[in-house]
Design an enzyme around this catalytic site. Structure first.
Site, PDB file in Angstrom:
ATOM      1  N   HIS A 132       0.862  -1.178   0.000  1.00 29.49           N
ATOM      2  CA  HIS A 132       0.000   0.000   0.000  1.00 29.49           C
ATOM      3  C   HIS A 132       0.902   1.233   0.000  1.00 29.49           C
ATOM      4  O   HIS A 132       2.139   1.112  -0.056  1.00 29.49           O
ATOM      5  CB  HIS A 132      -0.947  -0.029   1.208  1.00 29.49           C
ATOM      6  CG  HIS A 132      -0.250  -0.280   2.521  1.00 29.49           C
ATOM      7  ND1 HIS A 132       0.645   0.604   3.063  1.00 29.49           N
ATOM      8  CD2 HIS A 132      -0.303  -1.330   3.373  1.00 29.49           C
ATOM      9  CE1 HIS A 132       1.096   0.127   4.201  1.00 29.49           C
ATOM     10  NE2 HIS A 132       0.551  -1.058   4.417  1.00 29.49           N
ATOM     11  N   HIS A 187       4.068   1.320   2.136  1.00 28.09           N
ATOM     12  CA  HIS A 187       5.252   0.637   1.594  1.00 28.09           C
ATOM     13  C   HIS A 187       5.880   1.475   0.477  1.00 28.09           C
ATOM     14  O   HIS A 187       7.103   1.584   0.368  1.00 28.09           O
ATOM     15  CB  HIS A 187       4.860  -0.709   0.976  1.00 28.09           C
ATOM     16  CG  HIS A 187       4.297  -1.701   1.940  1.00 28.09           C
ATOM     17  ND1 HIS A 187       2.971  -2.070   1.933  1.00 28.09           N
ATOM     18  CD2 HIS A 187       4.877  -2.406   2.935  1.00 28.09           C
ATOM     19  CE1 HIS A 187       2.760  -2.974   2.879  1.00 28.09           C
ATOM     20  NE2 HIS A 187       3.893  -3.187   3.507  1.00 28.09           N
ATOM     21  N   ARG A 212      -3.614  -5.263   6.881  1.00 29.38           N
ATOM     22  CA  ARG A 212      -4.704  -5.921   7.632  1.00 29.38           C
ATOM     23  C   ARG A 212      -5.999  -5.102   7.603  1.00 29.38           C
ATOM     24  O   ARG A 212      -7.041  -5.633   7.968  1.00 29.38           O
ATOM     25  CB  ARG A 212      -4.263  -6.188   9.070  1.00 29.38           C
ATOM     26  CG  ARG A 212      -3.179  -7.265   9.133  1.00 29.38           C
ATOM     27  CD  ARG A 212      -2.887  -7.742  10.536  1.00 29.38           C
ATOM     28  NE  ARG A 212      -2.101  -8.950  10.520  1.00 29.38           N
ATOM     29  CZ  ARG A 212      -0.774  -9.001  10.741  1.00 29.38           C
ATOM     30  NH1 ARG A 212      -0.097  -7.911  11.013  1.00 29.38           N
ATOM     31  NH2 ARG A 212      -0.129 -10.157  10.688  1.00 29.38           N
TER      32      ARG A 212
END
Ligand code: PAF
Length: 283
Positions: A34, A37, A190
């Site tokens: 995402h 990163h 997550r």
């Protein structure tokens, strides 16, 4: 961008760069990339000649009842995002490549108790040993000059910094600030486990951190009471709170009235999803 699965080919590529005196920045990830990163990769590009990203969902750092099997694996999309950023090399090893003799009888790196028996380490036994074991292994393979980690996982960041110091690994560890969604929720792979209603409620975590930060800046000193209040508020919105804590930034020790560099940390479950976040606070 080269996608390399074998250690042998990775080493050959890096040897080639080294012979040409090029420096290497490394971004270890578990994939499902995402914007958080991608910020690490962007930053990596500014600090070295070459950028290596690894994607490896490391079984060693997941507990038996955790989400290793469920963890999103999205190689195709990840590779496309890294390609856009002109990443030089994606290292994508299989479990058998990194742990050819299995994981039960493996040489591991052990995190000091002072850093792992608190906060996330307390509720995830073995997690940080699994993290530093794989990060050390990846450092041996990539031999980077610099490595970049997100500060959302602040305890992980400190644990890795400490490993590098204790094992005298010649790599500079760079922490990159958390990237947030527009409502403040820290980006995390997550987050996609959350259903739409949970996703809406999830931004309360960051609001809670901000409230505590304001209270500290206003001069409130009873950190235990501030955390207790925050826990009650989160529980009222059906969070199962693991911890809300105010600690010393440098080592996550309990803070005293003379400490000025603090960090507020939270971990809580929404449904079955465990979320973490933190906010620095300079008094
Ligand atoms: O933060 C992560 O994604 C992982 O813990 C890491 C550092 C890549 C080690 O597996």
């Amino acid at each position: 961008m080269k996608i390399i699965e074998s250690i042998e080919k990775l080493r050959a590529e890096i040897r080639n760069w080294r012979e040409n005196r090029q420096t290497v920045a490394f971004v270890p990830t578990m994939g499902n990339l995402h914007d958080g990163h991608l910020q690490l990769v962007e930053r990596a590009k500014t600090v070295a000649d070459r950028v290596v990203v690894s994607i490896f969902v490391n079984p060693l750092q997941f507990g038996v009842n955790e989400d290793f099997n469920q963890y999103p694996r999205t190689l195709q999309q990840d590779a496309e995002k890294l390609e856009v950023l002109q990443t030089d090399l994606l290292f994508y090893p299989q479990v058998a490549e990194l742990y050819p003799r299995g994981m039960t009888d493996l040489t591991k790196v052990i995190v000091p108790n002072s850093l792992k028996e608190t906060l996330c380490g307390r509720s995830r036994p073995g997690h940080f040993d699994g993290v530093v074991t794989v990060v050390n292994l990846l450092f041996q393979l990539v031999q980077p000059d610099k490595a970049l980690f997100g500060l959302k996982d602040f305890q992980q960041f400190l644990v890795i910094q400490r490993m590098v110091a204790d094992l005298h690994i010649p790599v500079e560890i760079i922490g990159v600030p958390t990237v947030r969604e527009t409502d403040g929720l820290a980006m995390s792979s997550r987050n996609q486990y959350l259903n739409p209603e949970e996703r809406q409620r999830a931004s309360l975590l960051f609001q809670t951190l901000q409230t505590i930060q304001q209270q500290l800046l206003q001069g409130k000193t009873d950190t235990i009471a501030l955390c207790a209040q925050a826990i009650v508020q989160l529980q009222q919105h059906d969070f199962k709170v693991d911890y809300v804590a105010i600690r010393r930034q440098q080592d996550l020790a309990t803070c005293t009235s003379t400490d000025k560099s603090l960090i507020i940390l939270v971990a809580a479950r929404l449904g079955t999803t465990r979320l973490i976040d933190n906010l620095l606070c300079q008094l």
